[in-house]
Design a protein around this motif. Sequence first.
Motif, PDB file in Angstrom:
ATOM      1  N   THR A   1       0.806  -1.070   0.023  1.00 56.79           N
ATOM      2  CA  THR A   1       0.143   0.101   0.011  1.00 56.79           C
ATOM      3  C   THR A   1       0.768   1.294  -0.012  1.00 56.79           C
ATOM      4  O   THR A   1       0.252   2.336  -0.044  1.00 56.79           O
ATOM      5  N   THR A   2       2.132   1.316   0.042  1.00 59.27           N
ATOM      6  CA  THR A   2       3.029   2.309  -0.225  1.00 59.27           C
ATOM      7  C   THR A   2       2.737   2.817  -1.618  1.00 59.27           C
ATOM      8  O   THR A   2       2.642   2.146  -2.739  1.00 59.27           O
ATOM      9  N   ALA A   3       2.494   4.259  -1.721  1.00 59.73           N
ATOM     10  CA  ALA A   3       2.102   5.039  -3.007  1.00 59.73           C
ATOM     11  C   ALA A   3       3.038   4.579  -4.281  1.00 59.73           C
ATOM     12  O   ALA A   3       2.474   4.179  -5.216  1.00 59.73           O
ATOM     13  N   TYR A   4       4.361   4.541  -4.083  1.00 60.18           N
ATOM     14  CA  TYR A   4       5.152   4.230  -5.159  1.00 60.18           C
ATOM     15  C   TYR A   4       4.928   2.695  -5.458  1.00 60.18           C
ATOM     16  O   TYR A   4       5.127   2.584  -6.714  1.00 60.18           O
TER      17      TYR A   4
ATOM     18  N   ALA B   1       2.621   0.526  -4.869  1.00 59.86           N
ATOM     19  CA  ALA B   1       1.335   0.387  -5.548  1.00 59.86           C
ATOM     20  C   ALA B   1       1.090   0.846  -6.842  1.00 59.86           C
ATOM     21  O   ALA B   1       0.478   0.016  -7.703  1.00 59.86           O
ATOM     22  N   ALA B   2       1.459   2.018  -7.124  1.00 58.58           N
ATOM     23  CA  ALA B   2       1.391   2.678  -8.362  1.00 58.58           C
ATOM     24  C   ALA B   2       2.292   1.797  -9.565  1.00 58.58           C
ATOM     25  O   ALA B   2       1.895   1.476 -10.630  1.00 58.58           O
TER      26      ALA B   2
END
Length: 178
Positions: free
Chosen positions: A124-127, A129-130
């Motif tokens: 679920t860390t933004a980078y 997950a992206a």
Amino acid sequence: MLDAKAPYIDKKISFIIILIFLPILIFRDFTPANEGRYLIIADEAIRSGNFFSFTLHGEPYADKPPFYLWLMMLCHWISGGHHMILLSLLSFIPACGITAIMLSWTNNLFSDRNRKTGTLMLMTTAYFAAAALVVRMDMLMVLFIVLAFRFNLSISGTIPTDAMPPTSARVLDYQSDR
């Protein structure tokens, strides 16, 4: 290797992660800047029959390694076209592989609860997950790097068994020794 409890944790975490990411994987569209470029390169290679030297709009394209483009062409050949859900798996499966490696790596270091929390934090860390959701070769490259690092440590016999993060007491002791 994983212990007897780990497959249960892996199944539970996998279910949660798939539940979170599945709607995004199904309903998103290709981004024209990167994903569209890769699709054009794969289409040109399929049309020309040249699978070793790629072109983009007729111009040589040697910026990226061919493995990812070969996987995109394989997906095209299997499904008869470019489908987002299938191409997204080229990033999502390596992301899940990275979390599985991290789970097995920390098997003897942390409790099951901490391992589960760490895996969910990573996914679920933004980078992270992206990168797992975008059709690019980044996540596949990270998987190869993590595998190489893990393999190197396993053959050298230097995989730590007590690699806990430093506590403030250890840091202060270290500074007072100087």
